[in-house]
Design a protein around this motif. Structure first.
Motif, PDB file in Angstrom:
ATOM      1  N   MET A   1      -2.933  11.511  19.751  1.00 46.19           N
ATOM      2  CA  MET A   1      -2.144  12.593  19.737  1.00 46.19           C
ATOM      3  C   MET A   1      -1.065  12.054  20.965  1.00 46.19           C
ATOM      4  O   MET A   1      -1.350  11.629  21.983  1.00 46.19           O
ATOM      5  CB  MET A   1      -2.597  14.124  20.046  1.00 46.19           C
ATOM      6  CG  MET A   1      -3.138  14.724  18.725  1.00 46.19           C
ATOM      7  SD  MET A   1      -2.062  15.351  17.439  1.00 46.19           S
ATOM      8  CE  MET A   1      -1.355  16.834  18.628  1.00 46.19           C
ATOM      9  N   ARG A   2       0.401  12.572  20.543  1.00 43.75           N
ATOM     10  CA  ARG A   2       1.230  12.127  21.821  1.00 43.75           C
ATOM     11  C   ARG A   2       1.739  13.659  22.607  1.00 43.75           C
ATOM     12  O   ARG A   2       1.316  14.848  21.782  1.00 43.75           O
ATOM     13  CB  ARG A   2       2.393  11.674  21.169  1.00 43.75           C
ATOM     14  CG  ARG A   2       2.262  10.259  20.973  1.00 43.75           C
ATOM     15  CD  ARG A   2       3.012   9.373  21.897  1.00 43.75           C
ATOM     16  NE  ARG A   2       3.006   7.856  21.550  1.00 43.75           N
ATOM     17  CZ  ARG A   2       3.689   7.146  20.861  1.00 43.75           C
ATOM     18  NH1 ARG A   2       4.583   7.827  20.154  1.00 43.75           N
ATOM     19  NH2 ARG A   2       3.337   5.797  20.865  1.00 43.75           N
ATOM     20  N   LYS A   3       2.439  13.466  23.863  1.00 44.94           N
ATOM     21  CA  LYS A   3       2.812  14.854  23.985  1.00 44.94           C
ATOM     22  C   LYS A   3       4.413  14.405  24.721  1.00 44.94           C
ATOM     23  O   LYS A   3       4.468  13.281  25.481  1.00 44.94           O
ATOM     24  CB  LYS A   3       1.756  15.327  25.194  1.00 44.94           C
ATOM     25  CG  LYS A   3       1.677  14.479  26.420  1.00 44.94           C
ATOM     26  CD  LYS A   3       0.593  15.196  27.312  1.00 44.94           C
ATOM     27  CE  LYS A   3       0.089  14.443  28.619  1.00 44.94           C
ATOM     28  NZ  LYS A   3      -0.503  15.191  29.510  1.00 44.94           N
ATOM     29  N   PHE A   4       4.945  15.296  24.532  1.00 47.99           N
ATOM     30  CA  PHE A   4       6.314  15.141  25.422  1.00 47.99           C
ATOM     31  C   PHE A   4       7.008  16.445  25.859  1.00 47.99           C
ATOM     32  O   PHE A   4       8.084  16.593  26.152  1.00 47.99           O
ATOM     33  CB  PHE A   4       7.365  14.870  24.142  1.00 47.99           C
ATOM     34  CG  PHE A   4       7.443  15.615  23.055  1.00 47.99           C
ATOM     35  CD1 PHE A   4       8.334  16.542  23.108  1.00 47.99           C
ATOM     36  CD2 PHE A   4       6.752  15.432  21.772  1.00 47.99           C
ATOM     37  CE1 PHE A   4       8.334  17.723  22.051  1.00 47.99           C
ATOM     38  CE2 PHE A   4       6.590  16.269  20.511  1.00 47.99           C
ATOM     39  CZ  PHE A   4       7.468  17.353  20.592  1.00 47.99           C
ATOM     40  N   THR A   5       5.803  17.288  26.519  1.00 50.82           N
ATOM     41  CA  THR A   5       6.207  18.469  27.246  1.00 50.82           C
ATOM     42  C   THR A   5       7.366  18.265  28.255  1.00 50.82           C
ATOM     43  O   THR A   5       7.969  19.024  28.770  1.00 50.82           O
ATOM     44  CB  THR A   5       5.105  19.098  27.359  1.00 50.82           C
ATOM     45  OG1 THR A   5       5.365  20.470  27.793  1.00 50.82           O
ATOM     46  CG2 THR A   5       4.431  18.466  28.685  1.00 50.82           C
TER      47      THR A   5
END
Length: 386
Positions: A1-5
């Protein structure tokens, strides 16, 4: 999973770019106050002579819409888009028809306020619009306008509000004999606390008829949702409004429709605005594609104003948003640059061009993002010595 928060919320992130600046809020607030100060005196003076009321009454005022919810966003296309401030003028009415409408003529009320705003606009170098049926639009800058809606409500409801306001005024150590004009004008604003007490609101239209208003019900409903879900709900609504403004220079789904859909399906994601946004995006295509009702507000009112062609277009665009967000989170094989490009394609160039803020999930992230749960205190049995 990626995150771009971090692209959405954080230092120099998207949220900071779409929230109105302090200067913009100050300028709009000054314009709103000038409108309030002019209308408070002039409407009160005209209630008997021009509106035919039995006695002189003073109107009350309240900020509505996105500024009341703290959910206003910077337009993505200026012009033609403008920042707006929704402002309600509330007239206490004692005499009502058997049909449930005020005896005050809606046309006379509308025409009176339109004339007063026209005078003020001329003095201030503003421009008065003529294209709205349920409000009067005052263009107070090239980038902003104030929409003034005209309401009436039973006078006894205002009396309860006035009694509480007097108590608050006394606590602030001034009374009617010593209050300045500015303080009296400020006291005419209806607070959110008082707003929940109002029922049976009617709004005057340019066509000269009274229509029931659900503005107070929507406001109270959203405040309840905000108490449950917290600030992240507010931010996600702003992200989706910014998506709407980027994709439609004019028109598109209304802010209220988007808010209702977001609240219905919101799932709090601590520290992860990206996941919270991606979650609600799954439900936007269906929300904009058909009729939309909210039992907690009005089970018979359809909140989707789009026609069939517009609904299909909105659904297709919402599907692209959902797909881009889902791919950005789950497709770890695509370059980080592709994530930034996809997000900017959906939300606009105000998404920072920072690949470093596209990161990979770690096991520690899952621990930090899991909300704390209350733990039942274990029962400790008594022990006896000896």
């Amino acid at each position: 999973m990626r995150k771009f928060t971090k692209l959405l919320h954080g230092d120099s992130a998207f949220y900071e770019a779409i929230v109105p600046t302090d200067l913009q809020e100050s300028e709009l607030r000054k314009a709103k106050n000038k409108i309030r100060d002019r209308l408070r005196v002039r409407i009160e003076a005209a209630t008997k002579t021009k509106l035919g009321m039995e006695k002189t009454v003073a109107p009350r005022f309240r900020t509505q819409g996105s500024w009341a919810y703290r959910a206003c966003v910077q337009p993505d296309h200026m012009p033609p888009q403008e920042m707006d401030w929704d402002y309600g003028v509330y007239l206490p009415v004692e005499a009502w028809e058997e049909t449930g409408t005020p005896r005050v003529a809606a046309a006379a009320y509308f025409e009176l306020v339109e004339a007063l705003l026209g005078e003020l606009a001329h003095e201030q170098g503003w421009r008065l619009g003529k294209d709205k049926n349920h409000c009067l639009r005052v263009h107070v800058a090239k980038w902003a306008h104030v929409d003034v809606a005209l309401y009436a409500a039973p006078a006894e409801q205002f009396a309860r509000v006035s009694d509480r306001e007097i108590e608050r005024v006394e606590k602030r150590a001034f009374d009617a004999a010593t209050a300045s004009l500015e303080q009296l004008n400020e006291a005419s604003e209806i607070s959110s606390q008082d707003w929940d007490d109002f029922e049976g609101m009617m709004v005057a239209t340019r066509k000269g008829i009274w229509e029931p208003s659900d503005a107070e019900v929507i406001a109270g409903w959203f405040r309840d949702q905000l108490k449950i879900h917290g600030d992240q709900l507010q931010r996600v609504w702003r992200y989706v409004k910014a998506w709407r403004d980027h994709n439609w220079q004019e028109g598109g789904p209304t802010s209220v429709l988007l808010m209702l859909a977001i609240c219905r399906h919101f799932s709090k994601q601590p520290g992860r605005d990206d996941k919270a946004l991606a979650h609600v995006a799954q439900f936007i295509p269906a929300a904009v594609a058909g009729d939309y009702y909210e039992e907690g507000i009005d089970s018979e009112h359809n909140f989707n104003r789009l026609d069939a062609t517009q609904r299909l277009d909105a659904r297709n665009r919402a599907i692209l948003l959902e797909r881009a967000l889902r791919e950005s989170l789950t497709n770890v094989t695509q370059p980080k640059s592709a994530v930034v490009i996809a997000l900017r394609g959906q939300l606009g160039q105000r998404i920072p061009n920072r690949e470093a803020d596209v990161e990979t999930d770690s096991p520690a992230d899952k621990v930090r993002e899991t909300p704390a749960r209350p733990v039942v205190t274990p029962v400790v049995k008594s022990s006896y010595a000896g």
